[in-house]
Design a protein around this motif. Structure first.
Motif, PDB file in Angstrom:
ATOM      1  N   ASN A 150       0.841  -4.478   7.677  1.00 55.71           N
ATOM      2  CA  ASN A 150      -0.419  -3.755   8.528  1.00 55.71           C
ATOM      3  C   ASN A 150      -1.188  -2.781   7.327  1.00 55.71           C
ATOM      4  OD1 ASN A 150      -1.880  -3.128  11.052  1.00 55.71           O
ATOM      5  ND2 ASN A 150      -1.027  -1.097  10.474  1.00 55.71           N
ATOM      6  N   ALA A 151      -0.570  -2.061   6.603  1.00 54.82           N
ATOM      7  CA  ALA A 151      -0.842  -1.300   5.566  1.00 54.82           C
ATOM      8  C   ALA A 151      -1.893  -2.101   4.549  1.00 54.82           C
ATOM      9  CB  ALA A 151       0.072  -0.549   4.814  1.00 54.82           C
ATOM     10  N   PRO A 196      -2.094   1.674  15.710  1.00 52.85           N
ATOM     11  CA  PRO A 196      -3.440   1.005  15.598  1.00 52.85           C
ATOM     12  C   PRO A 196      -2.604  -0.372  14.776  1.00 52.85           C
ATOM     13  CG  PRO A 196      -3.350   2.802  14.024  1.00 52.85           C
ATOM     14  CD  PRO A 196      -2.231   3.142  14.727  1.00 52.85           C
ATOM     15  N   GLU A 207      -3.133  -5.168   5.082  1.00 52.77           N
ATOM     16  CA  GLU A 207      -4.444  -5.439   5.795  1.00 52.77           C
ATOM     17  C   GLU A 207      -5.517  -4.382   6.186  1.00 52.77           C
ATOM     18  OE1 GLU A 207      -3.967  -9.072   7.067  1.00 52.77           O
ATOM     19  OE2 GLU A 207      -6.006  -8.991   7.336  1.00 52.77           O
ATOM     20  N   ALA A 208      -4.858  -3.217   6.511  1.00 55.31           N
ATOM     21  CA  ALA A 208      -6.007  -2.312   6.585  1.00 55.31           C
ATOM     22  C   ALA A 208      -6.695  -1.785   5.368  1.00 55.31           C
ATOM     23  CB  ALA A 208      -5.158  -1.027   7.301  1.00 55.31           C
ATOM     24  N   THR A 209      -5.991  -1.840   4.254  1.00 52.69           N
ATOM     25  CA  THR A 209      -6.687  -1.367   3.030  1.00 52.69           C
ATOM     26  C   THR A 209      -7.315  -2.370   2.276  1.00 52.69           C
ATOM     27  OG1 THR A 209      -4.543  -1.683   1.981  1.00 52.69           O
ATOM     28  CG2 THR A 209      -5.010   0.657   2.482  1.00 52.69           C
ATOM     29  N   PHE A 217       0.931   8.062   7.901  1.00 52.77           N
ATOM     30  CA  PHE A 217       0.373   7.198   8.863  1.00 52.77           C
ATOM     31  C   PHE A 217       1.142   7.218  10.331  1.00 52.77           C
ATOM     32  CE2 PHE A 217       0.744   2.518  10.608  1.00 52.77           C
ATOM     33  CZ  PHE A 217      -0.390   2.684  11.185  1.00 52.77           C
ATOM     34  N   SER A 259      -3.960  -3.640  12.363  1.00 43.74           N
ATOM     35  CA  SER A 259      -5.013  -4.224  11.628  1.00 43.74           C
ATOM     36  C   SER A 259      -4.492  -5.749  11.339  1.00 43.74           C
ATOM     37  CB  SER A 259      -5.172  -3.595  10.207  1.00 43.74           C
ATOM     38  OG  SER A 259      -5.471  -2.225  10.328  1.00 43.74           O
ATOM     39  N   PHE A 267      -2.134   4.703   2.409  1.00 43.20           N
ATOM     40  CA  PHE A 267      -2.283   4.289   3.767  1.00 43.20           C
ATOM     41  C   PHE A 267      -1.164   4.859   4.424  1.00 43.20           C
ATOM     42  CE2 PHE A 267      -2.014   1.848   7.406  1.00 43.20           C
ATOM     43  CZ  PHE A 267      -3.216   2.034   8.017  1.00 43.20           C
TER      44      PHE A 267
END
Lengths: 446, 337
Positions: A360-361, A92, A363-365, A380, A94, A376
């Protein structure tokens, strides 16, 4: 004397107490409330800095240069420039291609010199002077372990580049350290069945090992796997890193009765020792009625390029290879190739992926706060990055994905077609329990 | 038995490199009285003559590589191959031997420039000052090479015809399995020839005789009306050629980088001290001796008894020899005392 204006000990003490309370007040009220008072918080800044700590000199310099190219490409893609590379295939996802959390990504670079102390000094400088939120790079397990523990102490995430020793996510695993690259245990597990099928059960092996944690790790794992097949280990000789002339270690192999040389060297050392082994006629030898074989447990296209036609027919393993046909690989190779005119190495691939995974981590959190980012990344699962479905195992921060067994190409079709993928070993075959190499991740808060 | 023979050959190879550098060091020390710490830099410069010649010969045109379809890839095609075809490829293949020829005048010029331009101003100074200035020079030369060629080693290959392994065993009626790389044999025998040449020059020519006389008693030779200083300058040039040619020939064995000189210099000083300061035969004998000993110390059987012995054996021997023979193997009384 004007008594009223005298500065007494009593007023001095009162003043100190009030000043002390005033200075302490902001943190007393905010610390618990936000819990995000962390090192190098970019705050309201419009940019964020990453630290790329790679070997630009020393025996692994070629790998280091390629890693740096990959990082620069990753920064481009994160900032929404270029064709986007793996941002188009990662799942996925983010990231939005507008930097990280809307902040433009900038970077600083350092030279690890393939030495632990130089690497630590360089990482420390990045963290203290340049204010980086994350350090990443390789390529030596000695360096990775040293920098990883520094990052743990300083509370900054370390996304390891090329490091292949079991220690990195084994006995020396750290909460703030993550490794996408595979390791010695996985190499040996993947190579075992192929070596058995190609070379048989009755072989006598001679190991030349780079004398530091990575070499010992691979030596241990390879010995275990080959002896399980039925091979006999004739000798294991440790060689200094960056020896240059390995001839005095190669000549004893000729007369040892061994019929397989396991060359546990990497980078320039492997180019030197393999070239010298071929010069000494090892590839044309017949011992015990069998063709003499050379195995290089950790292989790379860069090394194959350095060693030229000497690599033909030699087996080894890699984390990834540019000739894979999946969507992610093709996107990355195209992007990298357009930028630099040649395909990326496995070192470049793992570094690029690590940079994206960190971004990405975050951005996601929605925060750069390392504890949230770590939580995160632990466990993963992702896909579309060139290796198929991949898991970041929570217990040791090691990625699990298929491993490639490769062979030096005997009939290359282009200047880059140096390795041929013999087998894509499925994840189940190379997975091991997380407590096989006991270690302690340490705390989240430091 | 075969293993021992191979290890011996390998040690002689290494020893040849040590001996060639130590020979030049001793020549300069014996004639000019200067401890030249920049001598290793001359070896390194020789190696980079090979790199430069190779770069010159492979000056290339970028052409599109049609075999790569993923992206626009380019190949480097040397102009020599474009203009001369196979003959061009053959010239490139022989770049190291060509570099040996090129190194002779280049190294002579570098040596003369070094001696006339810098070192001669320090003849009357103390040894400590000579060491400081020549060491500084070595660092400067290293950094110039680093700035020009980068910090990473640049591999060079021997001509195709001598790139394989020689069936040494079959030639001498021993085991068929006994092979040794051709280039290393070429290197060994060329080194022996160079060492022989230098000794013959000193021993059998009038020029050499005067140089030897000057080494023994500089003042008297000067009083006889001979310009001994000029002769010593030439000797410095010869020492530079010997180091440079050794450097060129070593490139197919070990890819050179800017630090190559320093790595060899330290060992060569040990060689000179073990051989005896100022003794040419001592330097050569000690060079070969230490090379062979180092090679044998790297054998598995030896390392099993004393781990890591291959890294320190040379220094252990130096300690032992200096304890028992403080002047070195063939050192004479009154030299450097």
């Amino acid at each position: 004397m004007n008594k009223g204006k005298t500065f007494t000990r009593r007023t001095m003490l009162k003043g100190t107490a009030i000043a002390g309370a005033a200075m302490a007040a902001p943190t007393v009220f905010t610390r618990g409330a936000w819990a995000q008072d962390f090192r190098n918080d970019p705050g309201d800044s419009s940019t964020v800095t990453l630290g790329f700590n790679v070997p630009q000199t020393g025996p692994y310099a070629e790998e280091g240069k390629d890693e740096l190219r990959a990082y620069q490409l990753a920064v481009k893609h994160l900032n929404g420039e270029g064709d986007g590379g793996l941002l188009n295939t990662m799942k996925p996802l983010s990231l939005k291609g507008n930097g990280i959390l809307g902040k433009k990504v900038e970077y600083v670079t350092g030279d690890t010199q393939t030495k632990s102390d130089a690497a630590r000094a360089s990482a420390k400088r990045m963290i203290e002077r340049d204010g980086v939120v994350m350090v990443t790079g390789g390529s030596s397990s000695g360096v990775a372990v040293a920098v990883q523990s520094l990052c743990q102490e300083m509370g900054v995430i370390f996304m390891a580049g090329l490091t292949h020793a079991n220690d990195t996510t084994g006995k020396d695993r750290r909460r703030y350290g993550f490794r996408h690259f595979f390791n010695a245990h996985m190499s040996a597990a993947a190579l075992g069945p192929v070596l058995e099928a190609e070379m048989g059960k009755e072989r006598r092996s001679y190991m030349l090992t780079a004398d530091y944690n990575w070499g010992w790790s691979v030596e241990g794992s390879m010995t275990e796997v080959t002896e399980k097949i039925g091979w006999e280990t004739v000798n294991q000789v440790r060689t200094p890193l960056g020896a240059g002339d390995f001839s005095q270690y190669i000549t004893p192999v000729l007369d040892s009765g061994a019929d397989v040389l396991v060359l546990i060297h990497y980078g320039k050392d492997m180019v030197d020792s393999l070239t010298q082994a071929v010069q000494f006629g090892l590839r044309d030898k017949q011992v015990n009625g069998k063709d003499f074989q050379v195995v290089v447990p950790l292989y790379s296209r860069l090394m194959a390029q350095g060693a030229g036609k000497n690599v033909a027919g030699i087996y080894g393993s890699t984390n990834w290879h540019w000739s894979l046909q999946d969507e992610g690989t093709q996107a990355f190779v195209k992007s990298f190739g357009q930028e630099y005119g040649f395909p990326p190495s496995q070192a470049a691939h793992t570094c690029y992926v690590q940079a994206l995974l960190y971004a990405n981590a975050v951005e996601a959190t929605g925060t750069f706060y390392p504890v949230e980012v770590i939580k995160f990344l632990e466990g993963f699962e992702f896909d579309g990055m060139g290796n198929g479905p991949t898991l970041y195992r929570a217990e040791d921060h090691q990625c699990f994905k298929p491993v490639l067994v490769v062979k030096g190409n005997e009939n290359p079709t282009s200047q880059f077609d140096l390795l041929e993928v013999v087998n894509e070993v499925p994840t189940e075959q190379i997975t091991y329990p997380h407590d096989l190499y006991a270690g302690d991740l340490g705390p989240y808060e430091v | 038995m075969d293993a021992l023979l191979l290890q011996l050959l390998n040690g002689l190879d290494k020893g040849a490199a040590y001996a060639l550098i130590a020979l030049g060091l001793t020549l300069v020390f014996g004639t000019l009285g200067v401890v030249n710490f920049a001598h290793g830099a001359l070896f390194m410069l020789g190696a980079f003559v090979a790199v430069s010649v190779n770069e010159l010969l492979t000056f290339s045109k970028r052409v599109k590589d049609e075999s790569v379809t993923f992206f626009d890839a380019y190949k480097e095609q040397p102009y020599l191959e474009i203009w001369l075809g196979d003959f061009g490829s053959a010239i490139i293949d022989w770049s190291v031997p060509i570099a040996i020829l090129a190194a002779i005048p280049i190294m002579l010029l570098i040596g003369l420039a070094m001696e006339r331009g810098l070192i001669r101003h320090f003849y009357k100074r103390s040894h400590a000052e000579q060491i400081l200035v020549t060491f500084g020079l070595a660092i400067v030369i290293g950094e110039i090479v680093k700035a020009t060629f980068g910090a990473n080693p640049i591999p060079q290959s021997a001509p195709e015809i001598v790139s394989g392994a020689a069936p040494v065993g079959a030639l001498f009626g021993l085991s068929e399995a006994l092979v040794y790389p051709w280039w290393r044999l070429v290197y060994l025998f060329s080194s022996l020839a160079i060492i022989g040449g230098v000794f013959a020059f000193l021993q059998f020519t009038t020029y050499g005789m005067v140089v030897r006389a000057g080494m023994a008693d500089r003042e008297t030779v000067g009083l006889l009306g001979i310009n001994i200083e000029r002769r010593f300058t030439i000797v410095f040039g010869i020492a530079a050629i010997v180091a440079g040619v050794a450097g060129v020939m070593y490139t197919p064995i070990l890819p050179p980088d800017y630090n190559l000189g320093m790595n060899f210099l330290v060992l060569s000083f040990v060689v000179v001290v073990v051989g005896g300061m100022g003794s040419l035969p001592g330097a050569v004998a000690a060079g070969f001796l230490l090379g062979v000993v180092q090679s044998f110390a790297s054998m598995g059987a030896v390392k099993e008894i004393v781990p890591g012995i291959d890294q320190i054996i040379i220094y252990l021997i130096a300690v032992a020899i200096l304890l028992t023979r403080p002047r070195g193997l063939l050192g004479r009384k009154g030299v450097m005392e």
